[in-house]
Write an enzyme that holds these catalytic residues in place. Structure first.
Site, mmCIF file in Angstrom:
data_model
loop_
_atom_site.group_PDB
_atom_site.id
_atom_site.type_symbol
_atom_site.label_atom_id
_atom_site.label_comp_id
_atom_site.label_asym_id
_atom_site.label_seq_id
_atom_site.Cartn_x
_atom_site.Cartn_y
_atom_site.Cartn_z
ATOM 1 N N HIS A 96 -1.878 59.376 -8.922
ATOM 2 C CA HIS A 96 -1.661 60.824 -9.053
ATOM 3 C C HIS A 96 -1.643 61.153 -10.530
ATOM 4 C CE1 HIS A 96 -0.969 61.089 -4.857
ATOM 5 N NE2 HIS A 96 -0.155 60.055 -4.959
ATOM 6 N N TYR A 134 -2.847 69.264 -14.700
ATOM 7 C CA TYR A 134 -3.830 68.195 -14.493
ATOM 8 C C TYR A 134 -4.680 67.874 -15.723
ATOM 9 C CZ TYR A 134 -2.543 68.933 -9.617
ATOM 10 O OH TYR A 134 -1.849 69.042 -8.450
ATOM 11 N N ALA A 185 -4.041 66.361 -2.030
ATOM 12 C CA ALA A 185 -3.099 66.905 -1.047
ATOM 13 C C ALA A 185 -3.063 66.088 0.244
ATOM 14 C CB ALA A 185 -3.449 68.360 -0.746
ATOM 15 N N PRO A 240 -9.228 66.383 -2.067
ATOM 16 C CA PRO A 240 -9.583 67.788 -2.217
ATOM 17 C C PRO A 240 -9.125 68.418 -3.532
ATOM 18 C CG PRO A 240 -7.840 67.509 -0.584
ATOM 19 C CD PRO A 240 -8.375 66.137 -0.901
ATOM 20 N N ASN A 241 -9.969 69.303 -3.997
ATOM 21 C CA ASN A 241 -9.739 70.124 -5.195
ATOM 22 C C ASN A 241 -9.907 69.357 -6.511
ATOM 23 O OD1 ASN A 241 -9.041 72.605 -3.731
ATOM 24 N ND2 ASN A 241 -7.243 71.441 -3.081
ATOM 25 N N GLU A 257 -2.835 53.613 -5.519
ATOM 26 C CA GLU A 257 -2.768 55.077 -5.339
ATOM 27 C C GLU A 257 -2.514 55.724 -6.694
ATOM 28 O OE1 GLU A 257 0.350 56.051 -2.544
ATOM 29 O OE2 GLU A 257 0.389 58.164 -3.166
ATOM 30 N N ARG A 266 -8.767 73.413 -13.041
ATOM 31 C CA ARG A 266 -7.667 73.661 -12.117
ATOM 32 C C ARG A 266 -6.329 73.359 -12.789
ATOM 33 N NH1 ARG A 266 -6.012 69.144 -7.693
ATOM 34 N NH2 ARG A 266 -4.560 70.440 -6.527
ATOM 35 N N ARG A 286 7.809 67.257 -9.076
ATOM 36 C CA ARG A 286 7.302 68.535 -8.566
ATOM 37 C C ARG A 286 7.992 68.899 -7.240
ATOM 38 N NH1 ARG A 286 0.966 68.381 -8.869
ATOM 39 N NH2 ARG A 286 1.284 70.623 -8.559
HETATM 40 C C1 DQA Z 1 -2.325 65.018 -7.112
HETATM 41 C C2 DQA Z 1 -0.938 65.478 -6.663
HETATM 42 C C3 DQA Z 1 -0.992 66.134 -5.291
HETATM 43 O O1 DQA Z 1 0.307 66.550 -4.893
HETATM 44 C C4 DQA Z 1 -1.887 67.351 -5.333
HETATM 45 O O2 DQA Z 1 -2.001 67.907 -4.043
HETATM 46 C C5 DQA Z 1 -3.217 67.063 -5.923
HETATM 47 C C6 DQA Z 1 -3.338 66.143 -7.041
HETATM 48 C C7 DQA Z 1 -2.314 64.480 -8.562
HETATM 49 O O3 DQA Z 1 -3.311 63.859 -8.938
HETATM 50 O O4 DQA Z 1 -1.369 64.705 -9.311
HETATM 51 O O5 DQA Z 1 -4.211 67.683 -5.540
HETATM 52 O O6 DQA Z 1 -2.734 63.962 -6.266
#
Ligand code: DQA
Length: 149
Positions: free
Chosen positions: A100, A23, A77, A10-11, A98, A18, A107
């Site tokens: 990020h 990011y 998230a 999401p997002n 995985e 954003r 954080r």
């Molecule tokens: C994220 C880190 C997550 O905590 C956050 O909710 C995101 C993006 C990252 O790519 O840094 O939406 O996965």
């Protein structure tokens, strides 16, 4: 040639707009283009998806069980909340990396726990969108290594 799924939670459709200080300025379309280029250089194909809905991500993981060789996933998230995504990944046999974009460990403490890390073969955090490239490279490397009995 193998099929690698690149899944985004999401997002991440808002990437570039954003919180760019966290990011970056690259959009998800830029990330997808870079992933496609690299995958083809490595002799692989990718299926690139993003959703704001947990069930869609689960459905793509199920699809990958049928035709995917590896998964690169930024669960966003859902990383911190989704036992259902972990359960789905536990049904997948190939390599899982995985990703990020941000360094989640630097954080808020609620970002420090990841359900997905219980299954991931590797975790990349804080290397920006370059993490996707590194994730694809790692999956490609793992696909070359014969599985142990
Ligand atoms: C994220 C880190 C997550 O905590 C956050 O909710 C995101 C993006 C990252 O790519 O840094 O939406 O996965």
């Amino acid at each position: 040639m193998s099929l690698i799924y690149v899944l985004n939670g999401p997002n991440l459709n808002l990437l570039g707009k954003r919180q760019p200080r966290i990011y970056g300025h690259e959009t998800l379309a830029d990330v997808e283009a870079d992933c496609r280029k690299l995958a083809s250089e490595l002799g692989h194909e990718i299926r690139f998806h993003q959703s704001n809905r947990e069930y869609e991500i689960i459905d793509w993981i199920h699809e990958a069980r049928e035709d995917g060789a590896g998964i690169v996933i930024n669960p966003a998230a859902f990383t911190h909340t989704s036992l259902a995504i972990l359960d789905a990944l536990n049904t997948f046999e190939g390599p899982v990396i995985e990703i990020h974009i941000s360094n989640v460990h630097k954080r808020e403490s609620f970002r420090h726990h990841s359900f997905v890390s219980h299954r991931a073969d590797g975790v990349i955090a804080g290397l920006g969108t370059e993490g996707y490239q590194l994730g694809i490279r790692r999956v490609a490397t793992m696909l070359k290594v014969p599985k142990k009995e």
